[in-house]
Structures are given as structure tokens and as C-alpha cells.
Scaffold this active site. Structure first.
Site, mmCIF file in Angstrom:
data_model
loop_
_atom_site.group_PDB
_atom_site.id
_atom_site.type_symbol
_atom_site.label_atom_id
_atom_site.label_comp_id
_atom_site.label_asym_id
_atom_site.label_seq_id
_atom_site.Cartn_x
_atom_site.Cartn_y
_atom_site.Cartn_z
ATOM 1 N N ASP A 272 17.731 33.572 -32.726
ATOM 2 C CA ASP A 272 17.135 34.719 -33.432
ATOM 3 C C ASP A 272 17.864 36.009 -33.037
ATOM 4 O OD1 ASP A 272 15.442 36.436 -34.766
ATOM 5 O OD2 ASP A 272 13.595 35.607 -33.928
ATOM 6 N N HIS B 23 13.672 32.231 -45.079
ATOM 7 C CA HIS B 23 13.454 33.532 -44.419
ATOM 8 C C HIS B 23 14.690 34.426 -44.506
ATOM 9 C CE1 HIS B 23 11.595 36.330 -41.607
ATOM 10 N NE2 HIS B 23 12.657 36.259 -40.815
HETATM 11 C C1 LIG Z 1 10.092 42.714 -41.696
HETATM 12 C C2 LIG Z 1 11.055 42.142 -41.076
HETATM 13 C C3 LIG Z 1 11.030 40.859 -40.350
HETATM 14 C C4 LIG Z 1 9.982 40.207 -39.722
HETATM 15 C C5 LIG Z 1 8.544 40.655 -39.612
HETATM 16 C C6 LIG Z 1 10.542 39.004 -39.163
HETATM 17 C C7 LIG Z 1 9.823 38.071 -38.418
HETATM 18 C C8 LIG Z 1 10.357 36.922 -37.843
HETATM 19 N N1 LIG Z 1 11.619 36.432 -37.975
HETATM 20 C C9 LIG Z 1 11.766 35.266 -37.270
HETATM 21 C C10 LIG Z 1 12.939 34.476 -37.147
HETATM 22 C C11 LIG Z 1 14.193 34.768 -37.670
HETATM 23 N N2 LIG Z 1 14.519 35.868 -38.417
HETATM 24 C C12 LIG Z 1 15.842 35.808 -38.775
HETATM 25 C C13 LIG Z 1 16.537 36.728 -39.526
HETATM 26 C C14 LIG Z 1 16.023 37.921 -40.010
HETATM 27 N N3 LIG Z 1 14.719 38.362 -39.954
HETATM 28 C C15 LIG Z 1 14.621 39.603 -40.511
HETATM 29 C C16 LIG Z 1 13.465 40.381 -40.666
HETATM 30 C C17 LIG Z 1 12.201 40.041 -40.185
HETATM 31 N N4 LIG Z 1 11.847 38.964 -39.459
HETATM 32 C C18 LIG Z 1 15.920 39.967 -40.959
HETATM 33 C C19 LIG Z 1 16.257 41.279 -41.644
HETATM 34 C C20 LIG Z 1 16.777 38.927 -40.661
HETATM 35 C C21 LIG Z 1 18.270 38.851 -40.959
HETATM 36 C C22 LIG Z 1 18.496 38.339 -42.345
HETATM 37 C C23 LIG Z 1 19.966 38.270 -42.686
HETATM 38 O O1 LIG Z 1 20.523 39.305 -43.039
HETATM 39 O O2 LIG Z 1 20.563 37.194 -42.577
HETATM 40 C C24 LIG Z 1 16.403 34.592 -38.227
HETATM 41 C C25 LIG Z 1 17.825 34.095 -38.415
HETATM 42 C C26 LIG Z 1 18.779 34.583 -37.381
HETATM 43 C C27 LIG Z 1 19.041 36.050 -37.420
HETATM 44 O O3 LIG Z 1 19.833 36.536 -38.228
HETATM 45 O O4 LIG Z 1 18.445 36.747 -36.602
HETATM 46 C C28 LIG Z 1 15.367 33.961 -37.548
HETATM 47 C C29 LIG Z 1 15.449 32.663 -36.796
HETATM 48 C C30 LIG Z 1 10.510 35.015 -36.674
HETATM 49 C C31 LIG Z 1 10.236 33.805 -35.792
HETATM 50 C C32 LIG Z 1 9.636 36.024 -37.023
HETATM 51 C C33 LIG Z 1 8.251 36.249 -36.637
HETATM 52 C C34 LIG Z 1 7.634 35.769 -35.599
HETATM 53 FE FE LIG Z 2 13.124 37.277 -39.096
#
Ligand SMILES: C=CC1=C(C)c2cc3[nH]c(cc4nc(cc5[nH]c(cc1n2)c(C)c5CCC(=O)O)C(CCC(=O)O)=C4C)c(C)c3C=C
Ligand SMILES: [Fe+2]
Length: 412
Positions: free
Chosen positions: A227, A320
Site C-alpha cells: 500500500d 480500487h
Molecule cells: C479517498 C481516498 C482513498 C481511501 C479512503 C483509500 C482507502 C484504502 N485504500 C486501501 C488500499 C490500497 N489503496 C491503493 C491505492 C490508492 N488508494 C487511493 C485512495 C484511497 N484509498 C489512491 C488515490 C490510490 C492510488 C491509485 C492509483 O493511482 O493507482 C492500493 C494500491 C497500491 C497503491 O498505489 O498504494 C491499495 C492496496 C485500503 C486498505 C484502504 C482503506 C482501509
Molecule cells: Fe486506497
């Protein structure tokens, strides 16, 4: 990214820490006492790792703890001003807090600290970051200085928010790579709040310990996913514009940022019932190495248009990373700098665990809000999450050695 320095072996930092520790213990540092302390420090064995010796400077154009790597231990703390505490009292508090945070970040023992909690440890990448909530401005007669970007976050259908664990006049984020160092900072910040402010809520989180993996790598969350991969990077040409209020904006928030804080519980029992294939489809990345399902390795750019061998999108419509990506949100982006949390078990036996999600951006109306709106409507991951608390804080720019955080607001 703020510069992190590591000083090996018998470093200046360690000497400073030792001298400060002696001072805190009531020894006379200086003259024969000082020489004794220095000799004692020299006789100590070199530390096993450099983790404790790393420093992140407190002073600078941005506050520490935003663009710096998230540490192994985190405390998030919101406080409300006590009845009768005015702007002057708030300014005095921010002055005290800034001085203490600067000392701790440098590995020095703050004046008057007799707790002894972290006497043996170095600064361990400690950062202390301060912010102001919406209500702070009314309570201090500064309503005309409240930024428009601090307007309340909209509600989302998936919210199950506990107001007692949300919002707050003041916010403090503490991070360190050692739990005692982080606790020590928390304890001093809470003690120094004195009669001026009372803790409203506190959340404690963690990340992987530096050095626990064979090679440095992006951390994992409690669902097991890598993440943080597609976070904006300080080396990106648009990083500052996305994360910080422009330095030439001319207002007290110049060089500052906005922090959205959400306690997001993970429904881990349901999640763990999904097959690996389904879990990967929900995110759009492989669990083992974080590679996007469109191919390549963790750092390969995601191809949202790629069609898989079965003729369907390689990254599903509700994955996601598709729904959250800047490409799906007119460029909206934020820096996610989270801590995991685990607060034991709920009545039904399920773990009370998840993510202390902290998102940084120059303006939440162009960062978190549009992205969360989109996630709320069509994110496959949201079935496994509960947003349990929410807060938004204006985090001013950093300060110089002879200043305190928030001075431009409180004395402007
Ligand atoms: C409002 C924004 C976001 C929330 C709330 C959110 C919660 C959340 N996310 C994960 C796990 C992962 N998120 C990943 C990517 C990712 N997440 C957000 C935004 C929110 N996440 C963004 C903008 C992105 C990047 C998207 C992109 O441009 O590719 C990933 C993938 C790896 C990464 O790029 O970081 C994971 C895994 C959880 C578990 C969670 C709430 C508990
Ligand atoms: Fe996320």
C-alpha cells in the site's frame, strides 16, 4: 522530501542525546560532569542499527511528518481548547509545543522534562506535526482567517462516524521508529497542553519497522496488500503543487497542507474469506509483489485500458486502483501517509483493526473529496471497510528556528 540524516556509531546526535539525558537525570553537565558524561558515551558500544540515530529536522519550509516516510509508530491526537482559553493562550501553547518538538527531533531533552521515558534512545526519526480544525478559528476569534478549504467534509453513504472520535480544535501527529520515543513525545505534548487544551481523541498506529524486510520496500497494510505504491513522489514535478499550499500565496497557510484523517476499520474476517484471485481483483494489483493486473512489476505504470485474455478489462471496473486513480478523478490526487491500528476485538469477536488513513493535499476539495465521492459509489473494496471517524485539519507551513508553528496565524 525532508532530509533524513543518519549519524553512525559515536555520533554527535548520540552525544547530544547522552548529554541531554544526563541533564534530565539531574546531573551537572559541564565542567567535570560534562567530561564524565562524554566519556561514558564514548565507552558505550555502537548501536546495532542506525534506526535510533536518524533525525528529521523540525524546522523548514514545510512541517516534518508530511513528505517524510511514515514511521513505525504513530500517535494521532486531537485536542479542544479549554473554556476561556483564548488566542493568546493558544499562541503560548503552540510556542511550547514547537520548542519541545524541535528538541525531541534533534535528540535533545526538552527543558523541564523529567519523565525519563526515552533517555536511552536517539531521536528515531521523530516528527511532530501540528494542525488546526475548523472550530479553532471561532474559539480564538480568528473566524475571518479560516481558510475556505477547511469547509466540512461532505457525508458519504458508507460513513458510520463516531463524532466523539472526529474533528477537534487542534491536531497533533507524532511519528517515530521507536515506540518509547513516540510515547515520550505524546506524553510531553499532553502534559504541556496544561490548562489550555484537553485531549478529545487519540489513536495509535503502526507500520513496519525499518530494517524488518530484507530490502527497503513499500509497506503492507493489515489486509496484506502493498500500500502506497502510486503515491505522489517528492521527485514528481507537480508534487508541491498537489500537496502544499503555494508558498507565494501570501496567506498564513503558505507552505502548509490539509490533512484528512479517517479511522477506517477493515472487515478482516470477510476479507480473509475471499480467494486470493478475488482479493487481487478488488484492488487491481497482485498481493505478493503489488504489480498491477495489467502487467509488469510494482512500479510499472497502470494500464487501465488493458484487455485480458478472457476479453474483459485486466483491471476491473470497480477495482480500487481504477476508481481512485487521478485519471478517473480529473487529476485529483493526495499523498496517503497512513498507520495501521489494532485496538483489540469487538463484541462479535472480530478484530477492531484497520487503517488510520491520513491524506495530505493542497486543497481537500481537489484531493480527498472527489476521490472519496467516486469510491463511495463504485469501489469494490468499500464492502470490506467502515469509515468510523473523520476529521480535517489545516496544517500550517514549517517554521524557522526562532519561530513557532502557526505564528503567522496567531500573531498575523
Ligand atoms: C479517498 C481516498 C482513498 C481511501 C479512503 C483509500 C482507502 C484504502 N485504500 C486501501 C488500499 C490500497 N489503496 C491503493 C491505492 C490508492 N488508494 C487511493 C485512495 C484511497 N484509498 C489512491 C488515490 C490510490 C492510488 C491509485 C492509483 O493511482 O493507482 C492500493 C494500491 C497500491 C497503491 O498505489 O498504494 C491499495 C492496496 C485500503 C486498505 C484502504 C482503506 C482501509
Ligand atoms: Fe486506497
Amino acid at each position: 522530501m525532508t532530509e533524513q540524516t543518519e549519524k553512525n556509531g559515536m555520533s554527535r546526535r548520540r552525544l547530544l542525546g547522552t548529554a541531554g539525558a544526563a541533564g534530565a537525570a539531574g546531573l551537572v553537565v559541564g565542567g567535570a560532569g560534562g567530561a564524565f558524561a562524554t566519556q561514558a558515551a564514548r565507552d558505550r558500544p555502537a548501536p546495532l542499527t542506525g534506526v535510533g540515530t536518524r533525525t528529521v529536522p523540525f524546522h523548514g519550509k514545510h512541517q516534518a511528518g508530511i513528505a517524510d516516510p511514515a514511521q513505525a509508530c504513530g500517535h494521532l491526537l486531537a485536542l479542544d481548547l479549554a473554556p476561556g482559553a483564548d488566542r493568546k493562550a493558544a499562541a503560548a501553547l503552540l510556542r511550547r509545543w514547537s520548542a519541545t518538538a524541535a528538541d525531541l527531533a534533534a535528540g535533545d531533552v526538552p527543558k523541564g522534562d523529567d519523565t525519563g521515558v526515552a533517555l536511552d534512545a536517539g531521536p528515531s526519526s521523530l516528527t511532530v506535526t501540528f494542525g488546526f480544525g475548523r472550530t479553532f478559528f471561532d474559539r480564538t476569534g480568528l473566524a475571518d482567517k479560516r481558510p475556505a478549504a477547511l469547509e466540512p467534509l461532505p457525508s458519504f453513504t458508507a460513513d458510520a462516524l463516531d463524532a466523539k472520535r472526529g474533528d477537534g480544535d487542534l491536531w497533533v501527529q507524532i511519528g517515530a521508529d521507536d515506540p518509547l520515543v513516540a510515547f515520550h513525545a505524546l506524553r510531553l505534548i499532553q502534559k504541556q497542553a496544561g490548562d489550555t487544551a484537553r485531549t478529545r481523541w487519540q489513536m495509535n498506529g503502526f507500520n513496519r519497522t525499518p530494517g524488518a524486510t530484507g530490502k527497503p520496500m513499500t509497506g503492507r497494510n493489515l489486509m496484506g496488500q502493498i500500500d502506497g505504491t502510486n503515491n505522489p513522489k517528492p521527485s514528481d514535478s507537480d508534487f508541491d503543487a498537489r500537496i502544499f499550499v503555494p508558498e507565494d500565496s501570501g496567506d498564513w497557510m503558505a507552505g502548509g497542507s490539509y490533512a484528512v484523517v479517517r479511522r477506517i476499520r477493515m472487515l478482516l474476517d470477510s476479507w480473509d474469506h475471499l480467494s486470493l484471485e478475488r482479493q487481487e481483483k478488488v484492488i487491481g494489483r497482485r498481493k505478493s509483489d503489488g504489480a498491477p493486473l495489467s502487467g509488469g512489476t510494482e512500479t510499472t505504470p497502470v494500464d487501465l485500458n488493458k484487455i485480458g485474455e478472457d476479453g474483459s478489462l485486466a483491471i476491473a471496473g470497480d477495482a480500487h486502483i481504477r476508481v481512485a486513480a487521478p485519471e478517473s478523478n480529473r487529476g485529483a490526487a493526495m499523498l496517503r501517509r497512513a498507520f495501521s491500528y489494532h485496538d483489540g476485538f469487538l463484541d462479535d469477536g472480530s478484530p477492531d483493526a484497520g487503517l488510520l488513513f491520513v491524506a495530505w493535499q493542497a486543497d481537500p476539495r481537489r484531493g480527498f473529496v472527489p476521490v472519496q465521492r467516486k469510491l463511495d459509489r463504485g469501489d469494490g473494496l468499500s464492502r470490506f471497510l467502515r469509515h468510523e471517524s473523520s476529521a480535517l485539519f489545516a496544517v500550517p507551513g514549517g517554521c524557522a528556528q526562532d519561530e513557532y508553528v502557526g505564528q503567522r496565524l496567531l500573531e498575523g
